[in-house]
Design a protein around this motif. Sequence first.
Motif, PDB file in Angstrom:
ATOM      1  N   TYR A  62       0.396  -3.357  -2.297  1.00  0.00           N
ATOM      2  CA  TYR A  62       0.408  -2.349  -1.247  1.00  0.00           C
ATOM      3  C   TYR A  62      -0.088  -0.988  -1.734  1.00  0.00           C
ATOM      4  N   GLU A  63      -0.615  -0.926  -2.949  1.00  0.00           N
ATOM      5  CA  GLU A  63      -1.085   0.341  -3.503  1.00  0.00           C
ATOM      6  C   GLU A  63      -2.461   0.707  -2.940  1.00  0.00           C
ATOM      7  N   PRO A  64      -2.820   1.995  -2.955  1.00  0.00           N
ATOM      8  CA  PRO A  64      -4.090   2.427  -2.355  1.00  0.00           C
ATOM      9  C   PRO A  64      -5.303   1.774  -3.023  1.00  0.00           C
ATOM     10  N   SER A  65      -6.268   1.360  -2.211  1.00  0.00           N
ATOM     11  CA  SER A  65      -7.557   0.833  -2.696  1.00  0.00           C
ATOM     12  C   SER A  65      -7.391  -0.307  -3.698  1.00  0.00           C
ATOM     13  N   VAL A  66      -6.325  -1.076  -3.545  1.00  0.00           N
ATOM     14  CA  VAL A  66      -6.075  -2.229  -4.406  1.00  0.00           C
ATOM     15  C   VAL A  66      -6.066  -3.484  -3.547  1.00  0.00           C
ATOM     16  N   VAL A  67      -6.730  -4.528  -4.026  1.00  0.00           N
ATOM     17  CA  VAL A  67      -6.653  -5.815  -3.340  1.00  0.00           C
ATOM     18  C   VAL A  67      -6.264  -6.875  -4.369  1.00  0.00           C
TER      19      VAL A  67
ATOM     20  N   ASN B 268     -28.037  -2.572   2.221  1.00  0.00           N
ATOM     21  CA  ASN B 268     -26.972  -3.475   2.661  1.00  0.00           C
ATOM     22  C   ASN B 268     -25.626  -3.010   2.137  1.00  0.00           C
ATOM     23  N   ARG B 269     -24.570  -3.426   2.838  1.00  0.00           N
ATOM     24  CA  ARG B 269     -23.218  -3.192   2.350  1.00  0.00           C
ATOM     25  C   ARG B 269     -22.954  -4.093   1.154  1.00  0.00           C
ATOM     26  N   TYR B 270     -22.277  -3.545   0.165  1.00  0.00           N
ATOM     27  CA  TYR B 270     -21.947  -4.325  -1.018  1.00  0.00           C
ATOM     28  C   TYR B 270     -20.857  -5.339  -0.654  1.00  0.00           C
ATOM     29  N   PRO B 271     -20.946  -6.576  -1.167  1.00  0.00           N
ATOM     30  CA  PRO B 271     -20.018  -7.634  -0.725  1.00  0.00           C
ATOM     31  C   PRO B 271     -18.557  -7.344  -1.055  1.00  0.00           C
ATOM     32  N   ARG B 272     -17.701  -7.919  -0.224  1.00  0.00           N
ATOM     33  CA  ARG B 272     -16.243  -7.950  -0.408  1.00  0.00           C
ATOM     34  C   ARG B 272     -15.625  -6.553  -0.492  1.00  0.00           C
ATOM     35  N   MET B 273     -16.254  -5.600   0.177  1.00  0.00           N
ATOM     36  CA  MET B 273     -15.750  -4.225   0.193  1.00  0.00           C
ATOM     37  C   MET B 273     -15.480  -3.798   1.633  1.00  0.00           C
ATOM     38  N   PRO B 274     -14.265  -4.050   2.152  1.00  0.00           N
ATOM     39  CA  PRO B 274     -13.930  -3.591   3.509  1.00  0.00           C
ATOM     40  C   PRO B 274     -14.082  -2.074   3.614  1.00  0.00           C
ATOM     41  N   LYS B 275     -14.595  -1.629   4.753  1.00  0.00           N
ATOM     42  CA  LYS B 275     -14.705  -0.184   4.947  1.00  0.00           C
ATOM     43  C   LYS B 275     -13.324   0.471   5.071  1.00  0.00           C
ATOM     44  N   TRP B 276     -12.370  -0.250   5.657  1.00  0.00           N
ATOM     45  CA  TRP B 276     -11.035   0.318   5.869  1.00  0.00           C
ATOM     46  C   TRP B 276      -9.969  -0.582   5.262  1.00  0.00           C
ATOM     47  N   ARG B 277      -9.034   0.058   4.587  1.00  0.00           N
ATOM     48  CA  ARG B 277      -7.822  -0.615   4.119  1.00  0.00           C
ATOM     49  C   ARG B 277      -6.637   0.314   4.372  1.00  0.00           C
ATOM     50  N   SER B 278      -5.502  -0.274   4.703  1.00  0.00           N
ATOM     51  CA  SER B 278      -4.312   0.544   4.900  1.00  0.00           C
ATOM     52  C   SER B 278      -3.073  -0.284   4.598  1.00  0.00           C
ATOM     53  N   ASN B 279      -2.050   0.394   4.046  1.00  0.00           N
ATOM     54  CA  ASN B 279      -0.799  -0.270   3.697  1.00  0.00           C
ATOM     55  C   ASN B 279       0.375   0.629   4.038  1.00  0.00           C
ATOM     56  N   LEU B 280       1.443   0.010   4.484  1.00  0.00           N
ATOM     57  CA  LEU B 280       2.706   0.715   4.696  1.00  0.00           C
ATOM     58  C   LEU B 280       3.816  -0.117   4.082  1.00  0.00           C
ATOM     59  N   LEU B 281       4.620   0.540   3.266  1.00  0.00           N
ATOM     60  CA  LEU B 281       5.792  -0.075   2.646  1.00  0.00           C
ATOM     61  C   LEU B 281       6.965   0.860   2.927  1.00  0.00           C
ATOM     62  N   ALA B 282       7.902   0.410   3.769  1.00  0.00           N
ATOM     63  CA  ALA B 282       8.996   1.275   4.211  1.00  0.00           C
ATOM     64  C   ALA B 282      10.338   0.591   3.986  1.00  0.00           C
ATOM     65  N   THR B 283      11.325   1.375   3.549  1.00  0.00           N
ATOM     66  CA  THR B 283      12.692   0.875   3.349  1.00  0.00           C
ATOM     67  C   THR B 283      13.673   1.853   3.985  1.00  0.00           C
ATOM     68  N   TYR B 284      14.577   1.320   4.793  1.00  0.00           N
ATOM     69  CA  TYR B 284      15.641   2.136   5.374  1.00  0.00           C
ATOM     70  C   TYR B 284      16.974   1.644   4.833  1.00  0.00           C
ATOM     71  N   HIS B 285      17.770   2.569   4.296  1.00  0.00           N
ATOM     72  CA  HIS B 285      19.061   2.236   3.699  1.00  0.00           C
ATOM     73  C   HIS B 285      20.149   2.371   4.778  1.00  0.00           C
TER      74      HIS B 285
ATOM     75  N   GLY C  70      10.092  -2.949   6.015  1.00  0.00           N
ATOM     76  CA  GLY C  70       8.938  -3.576   6.628  1.00  0.00           C
ATOM     77  C   GLY C  70       7.671  -3.218   5.890  1.00  0.00           C
ATOM     78  N   THR C  71       6.655  -4.063   6.023  1.00  0.00           N
ATOM     79  CA  THR C  71       5.365  -3.836   5.388  1.00  0.00           C
ATOM     80  C   THR C  71       4.251  -4.097   6.400  1.00  0.00           C
ATOM     81  N   VAL C  72       3.150  -3.374   6.217  1.00  0.00           N
ATOM     82  CA  VAL C  72       1.937  -3.588   6.999  1.00  0.00           C
ATOM     83  C   VAL C  72       0.761  -3.569   6.029  1.00  0.00           C
ATOM     84  N   GLN C  73      -0.109  -4.555   6.145  1.00  0.00           N
ATOM     85  CA  GLN C  73      -1.352  -4.607   5.372  1.00  0.00           C
ATOM     86  C   GLN C  73      -2.508  -4.803   6.327  1.00  0.00           C
ATOM     87  N   TYR C  74      -3.521  -3.936   6.206  1.00  0.00           N
ATOM     88  CA  TYR C  74      -4.704  -4.061   7.049  1.00  0.00           C
ATOM     89  C   TYR C  74      -5.956  -3.946   6.192  1.00  0.00           C
TER      90      TYR C  74
END
Length: 792
Positions: free
Chosen positions: A107-112, A690-707, A716-720
């Motif tokens: 879920y870290e930035p720019s990591v797949v 051309n676009r370079y392969p396997r490089m999505p233009k957009w990525r986003s992640n959310l990692l949330a914890t409520y105590h 909850g988590t979201v990966q896009y």
Amino acid sequence: MLKIKKREIALLYTDSNKSSQGKRAGSRKRRITVAVSLALLTCSGLKNVNAVAADDAKSTAVVLNAVTVWGEQKESEQAGYTSPVSTLYPEDMASINMATTEDAVKYEPSVVIRRRFIGDSNGTLGMRGSHMFQTSRSMVFADGVPLHYLLESRWNGAPRWTMVSASEIALVDVVYGPFSAEYSGNAMGGVVLIETKIPQQREFHVDGMMFSQAFDDYGFDDDVNGFKGFMSYGDKLGDLSLYLSYNHLDNKAQPQSFRFNSINTGSTGTTATGGISGKDSRGAEKIFYGDNGVVDTTTDNFKVKLGYDFGNWFALLNVAYEDRHSENVGNSYVRDASGNTLWSGDVTQDGQTYTIKASSLNAREMERDSLNVGLRLKGDLSERSRMEVNLSLFDVLKDEARASAVNPNDPAFTRAGKIEDYGDTGWQTAEVKWMVDELGTEGVSLVTGVRHEAYKLNIDVYDSNNYAAGNKDRLTDSSGGESSLTAAFAQLIWKIDERWDSSIGIRYESWKSNNGYFADDDAATPALDLVRTPSRSESRFSPKFSLGFKPANAWITRYSLAKAYRFPIVEELYSQYEAFTSQNLANPDLEPEDGLHHNIMIERGLDQGYVRVNLYRENIKNVIESQSTLLDGGGSLRTFIPVDEVQTTGIEFIVNARNFLIDALDIRYNVAYTDAEIIKNSADPAIEGNRYPRMPKWRSNLLATYHLSNAWDVGGTVQYASDSYGRLDNTDEENNVIGAQDRFLRLGLKTTYQVSRNASIALGVDNLTNEVAYVHHPWPGRTVYLTASYDM
């Protein structure tokens, strides 16, 4: 002050004023203590979860279990003056359904992380402008021991994540880009630094996780299940620290390949039903007639860690052994008029004729035994200087893939098949670093050192009269070679005043490749002749620069600039063979990748976190691209093609904060835009722009914890990720098919309850909506997790 909070782990650092950039610790102690109470702790009211000194931690009555992480203050602290750094503590991972180690950073930035299923040995890592198959552009270390696999690329080049169990992680640093002189050009994407636990008193831990995945696509519709168990024992015996662990994983996964063929015209075959009409990733009409079957994977990992504290010096020995086995048997969807399964030959269905390629539905087994040994020694040379030595050995004890010629249920089945065997394969590394504070004047420090790495890869392919027994009857292909990299580096850091700091670095690298060979594929020659390739050597200098400015107490800005060279690895140079349904063509004339990297960081500190924006650009010449083409019948052809120049421009927006907007809510949110373009390619100018392969233009992640309470968390988590291309020519535009690089939106949930001081349970789900998407192979379907753990 420290506030008791169950389930969470507080990392107690020696520097209570360390910024989120990883500034140099003021304390002379290099020991970083992770306090893990059976009630478990979190730090409340301390900016960026900075905490008290290790000595204070020892006196805190609520700390019942203590483990120590041994770092050079922290590995990322020097990198914090040159590179963007993201740090994950155990409490940050509370809402991750973490079955294996790579889950920690997904879920870290720019990591797949391309982990296709739990226990996948091909869980590749991509960072920023280096996509998931450019595995030699990202580095992973655990306690100073390399886990990155700089022998092969693509799926075979995945880091050896299973050498570290998810349950032993104490903290993770993600360092972006090659801006520190301490790292080679293999850090073009970045570096993942994992620190694990060293016990300070007697302790026992056990946890178990059950998981179940639902998957439905093409002709497969079923649930597949798995289990992970972990146990560890630790103790502190005088100056000796002992840690023993065992991790077992057993999982069945969805098929990874769906077999297809083209429609034949003007021919007929056996009348049949069951084939599925569809398209390949380039939009061509195909008939899908089967898959490679459920993948059954078992992994056992045994680890011993011994630490010894002698005065101002500390030694840590890491020994990890992995025993991995996987198997799968192909599955045919096609039936004749009598209902019998068809495993090969020409068939006609609804007036369309296609061919079932018998070898594509075969059975396959893989056995892999690996040994990883690391020794870290560090200590003070004087009041202002210290030294660190890291030695490592990775040895492939056995890596053998066995495959039948046809499916065991095929009437034509015999025990004939092929064996692929990794012979003398592995690597050794040695590094010595010298760190000096107050070098001649206040605020000036130096890190300098030397490093040597040696790699060897040898692959043999045999025809076998009994593949199941592993008989190697006739050598049909052989390739391999060696490479080495020797480096010297220096990084000077100058803290000019309270607002300004600067860093300048230089890295010199001398690279050699030798003893390369591959088989002559002349079919007219009955004996296997080997072609020897000449030795090569190259050397490069890589300068680095960084300038930081704090316009106000809560703000940090930094510009970083780096030159980096990534030298070819053994597979790219020499690994040329044909095995099973795949062909691999190497290129011994590849030049090193030549990168120029920029990063501008703007950060605003919060009471318990930060908001950060990174703008970066990478211009890389002589890009080594591994291009793979799916062939009819399930085969593939892989080549290594140099692309003249690729330019990547990106922006990252990041929010990492505790008690965000409301009390008890912790979030890690990031969104990244990446524009990767082929700027120049003289071999095929048609792909320029051309676009370079396997490089999505957009990525986003959310990692949330409520105590919800001291005993209960929900998260909850979201990966896009947007869709991308898998080919340099950008002709693979079809979505939601095998071979595609699909857009996906995956939602996850997890709740953890602390039953008692010693026990906790957790329930979670990934891919809640059961979205079907492909990253060439299928991503996992909806997966449900049930976890229980106990500490004593």
